[in-house]
Design a protein around this motif. Structure first.
Motif, PDB file in Angstrom:
ATOM      1  N   LEU A 123      55.730 -21.259  -0.625  1.00 25.51           N
ATOM      2  CA  LEU A 123      55.628 -22.703  -0.932  1.00 25.51           C
ATOM      3  C   LEU A 123      54.238 -23.024  -1.476  1.00 25.51           C
ATOM      4  CD1 LEU A 123      57.504 -24.211   2.148  1.00 25.51           C
ATOM      5  CD2 LEU A 123      58.401 -23.545  -0.087  1.00 25.51           C
ATOM      6  N   SER A 124      54.176 -24.097  -2.290  1.00 22.46           N
ATOM      7  CA  SER A 124      52.865 -24.435  -2.859  1.00 22.46           C
ATOM      8  C   SER A 124      52.056 -25.242  -1.851  1.00 22.46           C
ATOM      9  CB  SER A 124      53.032 -25.236  -4.158  1.00 22.46           C
ATOM     10  OG  SER A 124      53.387 -26.568  -3.849  1.00 22.46           O
ATOM     11  N   ARG A 125      50.752 -25.077  -1.946  1.00 22.06           N
ATOM     12  CA  ARG A 125      49.852 -25.769  -1.027  1.00 22.06           C
ATOM     13  C   ARG A 125      49.999 -27.285  -1.170  1.00 22.06           C
ATOM     14  NH1 ARG A 125      44.768 -25.317   1.782  1.00 22.06           N
ATOM     15  NH2 ARG A 125      44.873 -27.224   3.008  1.00 22.06           N
ATOM     16  N   SER A 126      50.183 -27.759  -2.430  1.00 23.58           N
ATOM     17  CA  SER A 126      50.259 -29.218  -2.630  1.00 23.58           C
ATOM     18  C   SER A 126      51.523 -29.793  -1.969  1.00 23.58           C
ATOM     19  CB  SER A 126      50.196 -29.566  -4.112  1.00 23.58           C
ATOM     20  OG  SER A 126      51.245 -28.919  -4.785  1.00 23.58           O
ATOM     21  N   TRP A 127      52.630 -29.040  -2.024  1.00 24.70           N
ATOM     22  CA  TRP A 127      53.878 -29.520  -1.395  1.00 24.70           C
ATOM     23  C   TRP A 127      53.710 -29.537   0.136  1.00 24.70           C
ATOM     24  CZ3 TRP A 127      57.648 -27.985   2.032  1.00 24.70           C
ATOM     25  CH2 TRP A 127      58.861 -28.692   1.983  1.00 24.70           C
ATOM     26  N   ILE A 128      53.121 -28.490   0.682  1.00 22.66           N
ATOM     27  CA  ILE A 128      52.920 -28.412   2.146  1.00 22.66           C
ATOM     28  C   ILE A 128      52.020 -29.568   2.600  1.00 22.66           C
ATOM     29  CG2 ILE A 128      52.042 -26.990   4.055  1.00 22.66           C
ATOM     30  CD1 ILE A 128      52.551 -24.528   2.124  1.00 22.66           C
ATOM     31  N   ASP A 129      50.939 -29.793   1.834  1.00 18.76           N
ATOM     32  CA  ASP A 129      50.012 -30.887   2.190  1.00 18.76           C
ATOM     33  C   ASP A 129      50.722 -32.231   2.162  1.00 18.76           C
ATOM     34  OD1 ASP A 129      47.978 -29.143   2.558  1.00 18.76           O
ATOM     35  OD2 ASP A 129      46.953 -29.571   0.662  1.00 18.76           O
ATOM     36  N   GLU A 130      51.591 -32.422   1.135  1.00 16.49           N
ATOM     37  CA  GLU A 130      52.260 -33.714   0.986  1.00 16.49           C
ATOM     38  C   GLU A 130      53.181 -34.004   2.180  1.00 16.49           C
ATOM     39  OE1 GLU A 130      51.551 -36.081  -0.957  1.00 16.49           O
ATOM     40  OE2 GLU A 130      53.259 -37.379  -0.483  1.00 16.49           O
ATOM     41  N   VAL A 131      53.964 -33.005   2.610  1.00 17.58           N
ATOM     42  CA  VAL A 131      54.901 -33.292   3.707  1.00 17.58           C
ATOM     43  C   VAL A 131      54.172 -33.418   5.062  1.00 17.58           C
ATOM     44  CG1 VAL A 131      56.920 -32.291   2.573  1.00 17.58           C
ATOM     45  CG2 VAL A 131      55.586 -30.866   4.114  1.00 17.58           C
ATOM     46  N   ASN A 132      52.909 -32.979   5.091  1.00 12.74           N
ATOM     47  CA  ASN A 132      52.125 -33.123   6.329  1.00 12.74           C
ATOM     48  C   ASN A 132      51.046 -34.197   6.187  1.00 12.74           C
ATOM     49  OD1 ASN A 132      52.898 -30.925   8.385  1.00 12.74           O
ATOM     50  ND2 ASN A 132      52.870 -29.818   6.436  1.00 12.74           N
ATOM     51  N   ARG A 133      51.230 -35.093   5.223  1.00 17.89           N
ATOM     52  CA  ARG A 133      50.174 -36.057   4.887  1.00 17.89           C
ATOM     53  C   ARG A 133      49.787 -36.963   6.053  1.00 17.89           C
ATOM     54  NH1 ARG A 133      51.357 -40.098   0.128  1.00 17.89           N
ATOM     55  NH2 ARG A 133      51.916 -41.394   1.902  1.00 17.89           N
ATOM     56  N   PHE A 134      50.724 -37.197   6.962  1.00 20.61           N
ATOM     57  CA  PHE A 134      50.470 -38.072   8.112  1.00 20.61           C
ATOM     58  C   PHE A 134      49.486 -37.441   9.111  1.00 20.61           C
ATOM     59  CE2 PHE A 134      53.974 -35.240   8.906  1.00 20.61           C
ATOM     60  CZ  PHE A 134      53.624 -34.694  10.128  1.00 20.61           C
ATOM     61  N   CYS A 135      49.224 -36.145   8.956  1.00 23.50           N
ATOM     62  CA  CYS A 135      48.408 -35.436   9.966  1.00 23.50           C
ATOM     63  C   CYS A 135      47.010 -35.144   9.428  1.00 23.50           C
ATOM     64  CB  CYS A 135      49.109 -34.119  10.341  1.00 23.50           C
ATOM     65  SG  CYS A 135      48.215 -33.243  11.645  1.00 23.50           S
ATOM     66  N   PRO A 136      45.980 -35.798   9.982  1.00 26.92           N
ATOM     67  CA  PRO A 136      44.626 -35.529   9.490  1.00 26.92           C
ATOM     68  C   PRO A 136      44.153 -34.151   9.943  1.00 26.92           C
ATOM     69  CG  PRO A 136      44.639 -37.350  11.091  1.00 26.92           C
ATOM     70  CD  PRO A 136      46.007 -36.750  11.082  1.00 26.92           C
ATOM     71  N   PRO A 137      43.114 -33.630   9.302  1.00 26.96           N
ATOM     72  CA  PRO A 137      42.576 -32.364   9.808  1.00 26.96           C
ATOM     73  C   PRO A 137      41.977 -32.590  11.197  1.00 26.96           C
ATOM     74  CG  PRO A 137      41.210 -33.232   8.016  1.00 26.96           C
ATOM     75  CD  PRO A 137      42.395 -34.140   8.132  1.00 26.96           C
ATOM     76  N   PRO A 138      41.922 -31.548  12.004  1.00 28.23           N
ATOM     77  CA  PRO A 138      41.290 -31.723  13.319  1.00 28.23           C
ATOM     78  C   PRO A 138      39.785 -31.967  13.145  1.00 28.23           C
ATOM     79  CG  PRO A 138      41.686 -29.406  12.872  1.00 28.23           C
ATOM     80  CD  PRO A 138      42.306 -30.160  11.741  1.00 28.23           C
ATOM     81  N   HIS A 139      39.125 -32.445  14.196  1.00 25.62           N
ATOM     82  CA  HIS A 139      37.679 -32.683  14.085  1.00 25.62           C
ATOM     83  C   HIS A 139      36.921 -31.359  14.045  1.00 25.62           C
ATOM     84  CE1 HIS A 139      39.535 -36.266  15.851  1.00 25.62           C
ATOM     85  NE2 HIS A 139      38.642 -36.921  15.117  1.00 25.62           N
ATOM     86  N   GLY A 140      37.507 -30.365  14.663  1.00 24.85           N
ATOM     87  CA  GLY A 140      36.883 -29.040  14.642  1.00 24.85           C
ATOM     88  C   GLY A 140      37.948 -27.964  14.622  1.00 24.85           C
ATOM     89  N   GLN A 141      37.608 -26.840  14.014  1.00 30.05           N
ATOM     90  CA  GLN A 141      38.581 -25.753  13.972  1.00 30.05           C
ATOM     91  C   GLN A 141      37.898 -24.413  14.225  1.00 30.05           C
ATOM     92  OE1 GLN A 141      41.721 -26.090  11.138  1.00 30.05           O
ATOM     93  NE2 GLN A 141      41.545 -23.956  10.576  1.00 30.05           N
ATOM     94  N   ILE A 142      38.494 -23.650  15.127  1.00 32.04           N
ATOM     95  CA  ILE A 142      37.971 -22.312  15.408  1.00 32.04           C
ATOM     96  C   ILE A 142      38.999 -21.325  14.861  1.00 32.04           C
ATOM     97  CG2 ILE A 142      37.340 -20.674  17.232  1.00 32.04           C
ATOM     98  CD1 ILE A 142      36.782 -23.248  18.991  1.00 32.04           C
ATOM     99  N   LEU A 143      38.532 -20.449  13.990  1.00 39.02           N
ATOM    100  CA  LEU A 143      39.437 -19.451  13.415  1.00 39.02           C
ATOM    101  C   LEU A 143      39.088 -18.087  14.001  1.00 39.02           C
ATOM    102  CD1 LEU A 143      41.534 -18.424  11.386  1.00 39.02           C
ATOM    103  CD2 LEU A 143      39.762 -18.484   9.616  1.00 39.02           C
ATOM    104  N   LEU A 144      40.041 -17.520  14.752  1.00 34.35           N
ATOM    105  CA  LEU A 144      39.842 -16.178  15.311  1.00 34.35           C
ATOM    106  C   LEU A 144      40.290 -15.183  14.258  1.00 34.35           C
ATOM    107  CD1 LEU A 144      41.040 -16.747  18.974  1.00 34.35           C
ATOM    108  CD2 LEU A 144      38.708 -16.372  18.160  1.00 34.35           C
TER     109      LEU A 144
END
Ligand SMILES: Nc1ncnc2c1ncn2[C@@H]1O[C@H](COP(=O)(O)OP(=O)(O)OP(=O)(O)O)[C@@H](O)[C@H]1O
Ligand SMILES: Cc1cn([C@H]2C[C@H](O)[C@@H](COP(=O)(O)O)O2)c(=O)[nH]c1=O
Length: 217
Positions: A123-144
């Motif tokens: 799937l394209s990133r723009s389509w994924i972002d659009e369907v999740n538009r209601f969800c803001p990024p978290p304030h912080g993110q830890i990537l293991l």
């Protein structure tokens, strides 16, 4: 005009703290979150631990079939939409009430996981972002961060139910590369092969720096 869900979420986000712990399967998210939550609680912080996707998404027949057998006749769009629906319920029923109660929310995976996972499913990133538009990024993110090969080995050693994708080092490696490419500027990337103690301490310092409190030694 009725207030939109997006607006309600944006308001709850102001002044709240949502920390996402991300990484491919087997990276050590559960292990880190357990220690991090305990440490923050011991220092007096009210913490709510949660995860995406929730058990609702996991229980759905197309999701279970995909996890057991792979795509077959299940379109990636179907799974991405179910996961976005699950995310909206998760925000409405769990994350927003916790934030409004003044708790720090630590989530095992968040919206970035959907982007990293569903891009590898075509799937394209723009389509994924659009369907999740209601969800803001978290304030912080830890990537293991861990390689696909090492993750597969950990999952094998952990035992229990192993999903089809978790047997494929190359699939997990592709998801890992998406996470690394898409990460937010303030994302803390940790070597998931460091000791659990060292990972937990670096994560603790990061979370405290986000809550703008002095970092205790
Ligand atoms: N820093 C570490 N060093 C070595 N082994 C670890 C470390 N952290 C976790 N493990 C082990 O690796 C395995 C996977 O860890 P864990 O279940 O926490 O990962 P996860 O990211 O939550 O996985 P999943 O996404 O599949 O639920 C477990 O057996 C755990 O004990
Ligand atoms: C965010 C998100 C995740 N998934 C995948 C990722 C994992 O392989 C499983 C859930 O794994 P867990 O170890 O039981 O937590 O689901 C997904 O398919 N869709 C998503 O949006």
């Amino acid at each position: 005009m009725p207030e939109t869900f997006e607006h309600e979420v944006a308001q709850a986000w102001q002044g709240g703290l949502v920390i996402a712990v991300c990484g491919i399967d087997g990276a050590g998210k559960t292990t880190l979150i357990e220690t991090l939550a305990r440490t923050l609680e011991a220092s007096g912080e009210a913490v709510h631990v949660t995860r995406q996707p929730t058990s609702f998404y996991r229980s759905l027949e197309p999701v279970r079939t995909y996890h057991d057998e792979g795509a077959g006749n299940i379109p990636a769009e179907c799974l991405a939409l179910l996961s976005a629906a699950d995310r909206s319920l998760h925000l409405a029923r769990e994350v927003l009430p916790a934030l409004l109660a003044g708790k720090t929310v630590i989530s095992d995976r968040f919206v970035a996981a959907a982007a990293a996972i569903f891009e590898t499913r075509g799937l394209s990133r723009s389509w994924i972002d659009e369907v999740n538009r209601f969800c803001p990024p978290p304030h912080g993110q830890i990537l293991l961060d861990i390689s696909g090969e090492e993750a597969v080995e950990r999952i094998r050693q952990r035992g229990g139910y192993i999903r089809l994708e978790e047997r494929s080092a190359s699939t997990l490696e592709a998801i890992r590369q998406n996470y690394l490419r898409q990460r937010q500027e303030n994302c803390l990337v940790l070597d998931a092969q460091a000791t659990p103690e060292s990972i937990a301490e670096q994560a603790r310092r990061y979370v405290i720096s986000l809550s703008r409190q002095p970092v205790p030694a």
